[in-house]
Design a protein around this motif. Structure first.
Motif, short mmCIF file in Angstrom:
data_model
loop_
_atom_site.label_atom_id
_atom_site.label_comp_id
_atom_site.label_asym_id
_atom_site.label_seq_id
_atom_site.Cartn_x
_atom_site.Cartn_y
_atom_site.Cartn_z
N VAL A 1 15.02 -34.86 17.76
CA VAL A 1 14.63 -34.09 18.94
C VAL A 1 13.66 -34.89 19.80
CG1 VAL A 1 13.34 -32.06 19.73
CG2 VAL A 1 15.05 -31.82 17.92
N GLY A 2 12.70 -35.56 19.17
CA GLY A 2 11.77 -36.40 19.92
C GLY A 2 12.49 -37.48 20.72
N ALA B 1 7.78 -40.49 22.14
CA ALA B 1 8.79 -39.87 21.29
C ALA B 1 8.18 -39.39 19.97
CB ALA B 1 9.93 -40.86 21.01
N ALA B 2 7.22 -40.14 19.45
CA ALA B 2 6.55 -39.75 18.21
C ALA B 2 5.79 -38.44 18.39
CB ALA B 2 5.60 -40.86 17.75
N LEU B 3 5.11 -38.28 19.52
CA LEU B 3 4.37 -37.05 19.79
C LEU B 3 5.30 -35.85 19.90
CD1 LEU B 3 1.68 -38.28 22.35
CD2 LEU B 3 1.28 -37.48 20.02
N VAL B 4 6.41 -36.02 20.63
CA VAL B 4 7.38 -34.93 20.77
C VAL B 4 7.96 -34.57 19.41
CG1 VAL B 4 9.57 -34.20 21.80
CG2 VAL B 4 7.95 -35.53 23.14
N ALA B 5 8.26 -35.58 18.59
CA ALA B 5 8.82 -35.34 17.26
C ALA B 5 7.82 -34.61 16.37
CB ALA B 5 9.24 -36.66 16.62
N GLY B 6 6.56 -35.03 16.43
CA GLY B 6 5.54 -34.36 15.64
C GLY B 6 5.39 -32.90 16.02
N LEU B 7 5.42 -32.62 17.34
CA LEU B 7 5.35 -31.23 17.81
C LEU B 7 6.57 -30.45 17.36
CD1 LEU B 7 3.99 -29.05 19.54
CD2 LEU B 7 5.19 -29.98 21.53
N PHE C 1 8.40 -30.98 14.69
CA PHE C 1 8.31 -30.67 13.27
C PHE C 1 7.33 -29.52 13.03
CE2 PHE C 1 6.42 -31.02 9.06
CZ PHE C 1 7.57 -30.95 8.28
N TRP C 2 6.25 -29.48 13.79
CA TRP C 2 5.27 -28.39 13.64
C TRP C 2 5.95 -27.04 13.93
CZ3 TRP C 2 3.00 -25.12 17.45
CH2 TRP C 2 1.93 -24.35 16.98
N ILE C 3 6.78 -27.00 14.98
CA ILE C 3 7.49 -25.76 15.33
C ILE C 3 8.49 -25.39 14.25
CG2 ILE C 3 9.09 -24.71 16.99
CD1 ILE C 3 7.73 -26.45 19.15
N VAL C 4 9.26 -26.39 13.78
CA VAL C 4 10.24 -26.14 12.74
C VAL C 4 9.57 -25.69 11.45
CG1 VAL C 4 11.90 -27.28 11.21
CG2 VAL C 4 12.00 -27.71 13.66
N ASN C 5 8.43 -26.27 11.15
CA ASN C 5 7.70 -25.92 9.94
C ASN C 5 7.28 -24.44 9.97
OD1 ASN C 5 6.40 -26.74 7.44
ND2 ASN C 5 4.47 -26.41 8.51
N LEU C 6 6.88 -23.97 11.15
CA LEU C 6 6.50 -22.56 11.29
C LEU C 6 7.72 -21.64 11.16
CD1 LEU C 6 3.95 -22.67 14.27
CD2 LEU C 6 3.46 -22.36 11.83
N ALA C 7 8.86 -22.12 11.67
CA ALA C 7 10.05 -21.26 11.74
C ALA C 7 10.86 -21.22 10.45
CB ALA C 7 10.94 -21.70 12.91
N VAL D 1 9.16 -42.01 13.10
CA VAL D 1 7.80 -42.27 12.61
C VAL D 1 6.90 -41.06 12.86
CG1 VAL D 1 5.73 -43.68 12.96
CG2 VAL D 1 7.97 -44.78 12.80
N GLY D 2 6.99 -40.47 14.06
CA GLY D 2 6.17 -39.32 14.39
C GLY D 2 6.47 -38.13 13.49
N ALA D 3 7.75 -37.87 13.25
CA ALA D 3 8.14 -36.75 12.39
C ALA D 3 7.71 -37.00 10.95
CB ALA D 3 9.65 -36.53 12.46
N ALA D 4 7.84 -38.25 10.49
CA ALA D 4 7.44 -38.59 9.12
C ALA D 4 5.94 -38.38 8.92
CB ALA D 4 7.82 -40.04 8.80
N ILE D 5 5.16 -38.82 9.88
CA ILE D 5 3.71 -38.64 9.79
C ILE D 5 3.36 -37.15 9.78
CG2 ILE D 5 1.51 -38.97 11.00
CD1 ILE D 5 2.63 -41.67 11.98
N ALA D 6 3.99 -36.39 10.68
CA ALA D 6 3.72 -34.95 10.75
C ALA D 6 4.14 -34.25 9.46
CB ALA D 6 4.46 -34.34 11.94
N GLY D 7 5.21 -34.75 8.82
CA GLY D 7 5.70 -34.12 7.60
C GLY D 7 5.11 -34.68 6.32
N GLY D 8 4.21 -35.63 6.45
CA GLY D 8 3.57 -36.18 5.26
C GLY D 8 4.44 -37.13 4.46
N ILE D 9 5.43 -37.75 5.13
CA ILE D 9 6.32 -38.71 4.48
C ILE D 9 5.82 -40.12 4.78
CG2 ILE D 9 8.68 -39.63 4.42
CD1 ILE D 9 8.36 -36.88 3.14
N GLY D 10 5.94 -41.01 3.80
CA GLY D 10 5.47 -42.37 3.98
C GLY D 10 6.26 -43.15 5.01
N VAL D 11 5.56 -43.92 5.82
CA VAL D 11 6.18 -44.81 6.79
C VAL D 11 6.11 -46.23 6.26
CG1 VAL D 11 6.08 -45.73 9.14
CG2 VAL D 11 5.53 -43.32 8.72
#
Length: 332
Positions: free
Chosen positions: A87-88, A316-322, A324-330, A114-124
Motif C-alpha cells: 500500500v505504501g 513510502a516507508a511512512l505510508v506503509a507504517g501508517l 500497518f497501524w490501521i490494519v493492526n487496529l482493524a 522496510v517501513g511496514a517491517a519496522i512498524a510490525g516489529g519484523i527484522g530488517v
C-alpha cells in the motif's frame, strides 16, 4: 493462515505491478516517442509485449526481494505487513504519477517493505538493504550518466562525416530496437520484484517453501499485470523524460536507451541487484544531453527528479507504517 489475507495481499501485489507498468512505462519509450521514432500507441504496445517477455528471463532479482531485504514474517501479522508495504508503494506511485515525477517504483516498494517491517516489529536486513538497494541507488545513476555521455561521444565520432539527415533517419529506425531492449530490461527487473513479494506471501501462508522455483502462474500473472499497466500508459512522466530534461534527437534517444538497457541486463544477470529503471534512464538522458554542453540539460528539472529519488523510500516507508497501524487496529 487466513486465506482472505493471502488473496488480498496477492491482489494488491498485482495492483502494484499494474501501477508500476503505467508509472514506469515511460522509462522504456519516452525517448522513442519524443524523437518520433515510434507513435505513442505503437511504443506502448511494443513495450507491453517486451515487458511480458522480459519477466520470464530470470529469477535472481525475485530471490533478492523475497529473501534479502526483510526477515520473512509469519502468520496473519506477517501477511498484513506485506499488505501494508505494498500500500505504501502504491500510494507513492500514484502521487508521483499525478505530479509527473519519474520517481522509482522499485524504491517505493523497498521503502514500503522496510517501513511496514519496522512498524510490525519484523527484522530488517540492513546489510542487504545497503548492498542491494542503497549502494545501487547511488552508483547506477552515476554509471548511467557517465556511460550515456561516453556512448553519445562515440556515436558523434563514428558518424562525424555522415549526412546528418540520413543519420537521424537511421537512428530513428534503430531506436525501435533500443526501445525494445529497454522494455525487455524493464520486464526483467520490475516484474521479478513483484514475483518476490508474491513468493514471500506464499511462503508465509505455507503454500510454498523458501527456495522453491517460482510457480509459472506467479510469473505469468505478474508479467501480464505489468504489461497491462504499461499499455495503460504514463503520459505525464513520459513528457518529463522525453521533453523537459533535454530536447532529444534520434541519436541521443538511441544512446540513452542503449545505455539504460545495457545497465539493466548487467545488474540483473551478474549482480542480481534490483536497480531502478527510472534512475538509469533519467541519468543516461542527462549524460547524453551533456555532450551538447551543460546548458543543454535543464538542471532545474533534473534537480526536482533527484530530490524525488531521496524522498521516495522514506515517504513510502511512512505510508506503509501508517497502513500497518490501521490494519493492526482493524484485523489484528
Amino acid at each position: 493462515m487466513d486465506t482472505f489475507a493471502l488473496v488480498v495481499t496477492i491482489g494488491v501485489a498485482l495492483g502494484f505491478t499494474y501501477t508500476n507498468g503505467f508509472h514506469d512505462s515511460a522509462n522504456a519509450i519516452a525517448t522513442s516517442v519524443s524523437t518520433r521514432a515510434l507513435t505513442p500507441r505503437a511504443a506502448l504496445a511494443m513495450a507491453a509485449v517486451m515487458n511480458l517477455a522480459g519477466a520470464f528471463l530470470g529469477s535472481g532479482i525475485a530471490k533478492t526481494v523475497s529473501e534479502g531485504i526483510i526477515e520473512t514474517p509469519h502468520g496473519d501479522k506477517g501477511m498484513w505487513i506485506l499488505f501494508a508495504g505494498l500500500v505504501g508503494a502504491i500510494v507513492w506511485n500514484l502521487i508521483t504519477w499525478y505530479f509527473g515525477l519519474p520517481s522509482s517504483s522499485s524504491h517505493a516498494l523497498f521503502g514500503g517493505l522496510v517501513g511496514a517491517a519496522i512498524a510490525g516489529g519484523i527484522g530488517v536486513m540492513w546489510g542487504g538493504v545497503v548492498e542491494k538497494i542503497v549502494i545501487p541507488m547511488f552508483v547506477s545513476p552515476v554509471v548511467g550518466l557517465v556511460v550515456g555521455y561516453l556512448v553519445m561521444v562515440a556515436i558523434m565520432w563514428m558518424f562525424r562525416r555522415s549526412n546528418p539527415h540520413k543519420a537521424k533517419r537511421g537512428f530513428r529506425i534503430a531506436q525501435t530496437v533500443s526501445a525494445a531492449g529497454m522494455a525487455l530490461g524493464h520486464g526483467l527487473q520490475d516484474a521479478q520484484k513483484t514475483m518476490g513479494i508474491v513468493v514471500m506471501a506464499l511462503v508465509i501462508a505455507d503454500v510454498e517453501d523458501a527456495g522453491d522455483p517460482i510457480p509459472v502462474w506467479v510469473k505469468l500473472s505478474c508479467a501480464i499485470m505489468l504489461s497491462l499497466g504499461t499499455y495503460a500508459g504514463g503520459w505525464r512522466i513520459m513528457r518529463t523524460l522525453g521533453r523537459k530534461i533535454i530536447e532529444l534527437d534520434p541519436p541521443q534517444g538511441f544512446a540513452a536507451e542503449t545505455t539504460g538497457a545495457g545497465i539493466m541486463f548487467t545488474t540483473a544477470f551478474i549482480f542480481h541487484a534490483p536497480i531502478s529503471t527510472t534512475h538509469v534512464i533519467t541519468s543516461a538522458i542527462m549524460g547524453v544531453g551533456a555532450t551538447k554542453g551543460t546548458r543543454a540539460v535543464r538542471w532545474g528539472v533534473a534537480k526536482n527528479i533527484i530530490l524525488g529519488w531521496f524522498i521516495t523510500m522514506p515517504a513510502a516507508a511512512l505510508v506503509a507504517g501508517l497502513s500497518f497501524w490501521i490494519v493492526n487496529l482493524a484485523f489484528l
